[in-house]
Design a protein around this motif. Structure first.
Motif, PDB file in Angstrom:
ATOM      1  N   ARG A 130       0.828  -1.204   0.000  1.00  0.00           N
ATOM      2  CA  ARG A 130       0.000   0.000   0.000  1.00  0.00           C
ATOM      3  C   ARG A 130       0.861   1.251   0.000  1.00  0.00           C
TER       4      ARG A 130
ATOM      5  N   THR B 109      -1.671  -3.870   3.530  1.00  0.00           N
ATOM      6  CA  THR B 109      -3.034  -3.923   4.055  1.00  0.00           C
ATOM      7  C   THR B 109      -3.830  -4.955   3.269  1.00  0.00           C
TER       8      THR B 109
ATOM      9  N   LEU C  95       0.370   5.123   0.783  1.00  0.00           N
ATOM     10  CA  LEU C  95      -0.622   6.017   1.360  1.00  0.00           C
ATOM     11  C   LEU C  95      -0.724   7.332   0.605  1.00  0.00           C
ATOM     12  N   CYS C  96       0.350   7.718  -0.064  1.00  0.00           N
ATOM     13  CA  CYS C  96       0.295   8.921  -0.882  1.00  0.00           C
ATOM     14  C   CYS C  96       1.289   8.759  -2.023  1.00  0.00           C
TER      15      CYS C  96
ATOM     16  N   CYS D  54      -9.079  -2.755   1.121  1.00  0.00           N
ATOM     17  CA  CYS D  54      -9.436  -2.324   2.474  1.00  0.00           C
ATOM     18  C   CYS D  54      -9.202  -0.821   2.624  1.00  0.00           C
ATOM     19  N   HIS D  55      -9.250  -0.097   1.519  1.00  0.00           N
ATOM     20  CA  HIS D  55      -8.979   1.332   1.575  1.00  0.00           C
ATOM     21  C   HIS D  55     -10.163   2.058   2.190  1.00  0.00           C
ATOM     22  N   GLY D  56      -9.866   3.180   2.791  1.00  0.00           N
ATOM     23  CA  GLY D  56     -10.927   4.011   3.325  1.00  0.00           C
ATOM     24  C   GLY D  56     -11.694   4.685   2.195  1.00  0.00           C
ATOM     25  N   ILE D  57     -12.696   5.407   2.559  1.00  0.00           N
ATOM     26  CA  ILE D  57     -13.522   6.081   1.556  1.00  0.00           C
ATOM     27  C   ILE D  57     -12.804   7.351   1.100  1.00  0.00           C
TER      28      ILE D  57
END
Lengths: 97, 237
Positions: A63, A90, A65-66, A94-97
């Motif tokens: 993953r 991860t 993150l940015c 399973c990423h957030g919205i």
């Protein structure tokens, strides 16, 4: 399904294991990572340990993150060193919205 | 909400920490535990004081010893950068995933200043944002500086005249301004069309990523924001 990290534990490593970051002292690093994966937790592994983690077998993904950074700063869930540069894994999708 | 970048350009700093409540969703801003609490706590929709970070995994809060061999010490992984910029989806209600509401213009505006598209009155949308969803001003965003029962008025005119049938979307906050935001019920999105008076969660919006008709803007609009009350910020009490 586990991966093994075989090495002699130094006093410093034993001391690190007493930090309240999850892994019980008596538990092997591979077993601990295996447990984290079975629970679907985020896993951070240093450059040494990440080579031993078959993330696809756990339906995990590497993953970012940015876009600016491939890695994160964190404590390695395998050898418990750090904070240092780690790869974040991860659960897939399973990423957030 | 998700990590967009940090203001300093630093990499995400991750920590695992114990919790004081079940954290069922990712992307939730977590707070320091209070006296008598065992770990990180959940915020409310309108209070994000003493934030520690945003979680990227979930955990169920347990206090008693377990019979399945697992430890009752339950951890979540948080991104703890105090200068993180968070990207949150704009929701049309307090329920996550709700589409934003677009309003249709009923009276044309030849100076591009008045969006006559329904009741924007009270404190609801004053000092908020409004952007074109369809029509000649699609994607253009302005700050609402006054409101009435029939229209929202902007000070800086839209680029094109506003025509009958154009659609506009609004949010009750603006960037670097007086209003903060209100979170949704599960805390990982922003309730963008809540009354401005309820915008009390300690985030400072710094940029909109507003979508229009072509980009499914009712479902895919975002705000970038920074925590105003992060426990690791210098000078924070």
């Amino acid at each position: 399904m586990t991966f093994s990290i075989a090495k002699t534990r130094s006093k410093l490593e034993t001391l690190r294991d007493t930090k309240p970051t999850g892994k019980p002292v008596q538990k092997l690093a591979g077993v601990w990572v295996d447990e984290l994966a079975s629970l679907g937790k985020a896993i951070t592994l240093c450059r040494e340990c990440k080579r031993k983690f078959n993330f696809r077998a756990y339906d995990y993904e590497q993953r970012k993150l940015c876009p600016m950074w491939d890695e994160v700063i964190g404590e390695c869930d395998g050898c418990k060193t750090g904070p240092l540069w780690c790869q974040l894994f991860t659960k897939r999708n399973c990423h957030g919205i | 909400m998700e990590f967009e970048n940090s203001l300093s350009g630093g990499a995400p700093y991750l920590m695992k920490h114990q919790i004081n409540a079940t954290v069922a969703n990712v992307g939730v801003p977590l707070l320091i535990g209070g006296a008598g609490e065992a770990g990180l706590d959940l915020p409310t929709a309108t209070a994000v004081n003493d934030m520690v970070g945003v979680n990227i995994d979930t955990a169920t809060y347990v206090t008693a010893q377990t019979t399945d061999g697992t430890s009752p010490e339950r951890l979540v992984t948080i991104i703890a950068n105090p200068d993180a910029v968070w990207r949150a989806r704009l929701s049309g209600s307090s329920t996550e995933g709700t589409a934003l509401t677009a309003r249709t213009v009923t009276t044309a505006s030849t100076d591009g200043l008045d969006v006559t598209a329904g009741n924007y009155s009270g404190t609801t949308m004053d000092e908020g944002a409004i952007w074109g969803y369809s029509g000649a001003n699609a994607g253009r965003i302005r700050k609402i500086t006054s409101i009435s029962t029939t229209a929202a008025t902007v000070t800086v005119a839209f680029d094109a005249d506003i025509a009958v049938g154009d659609k506009f979307v609004h949010a009750s906050f603006w960037t670097f301004d007086t209003n903060t935001v209100k979170l949704t019920a599960a805390f990982y999105e922003v309730d963008a069309q809540a009354a401005a008076a309820s915008n009390e969660a300690e985030f400072m919006p710094i940029r909109f990523r507003q979508g229009d008709l072509a980009s499914d803007g009712l479902n895919k609009s975002y705000v970038l924001m920074v925590a105003r009350d992060h426990i690791l910020k210098q000078g924070d009490a």
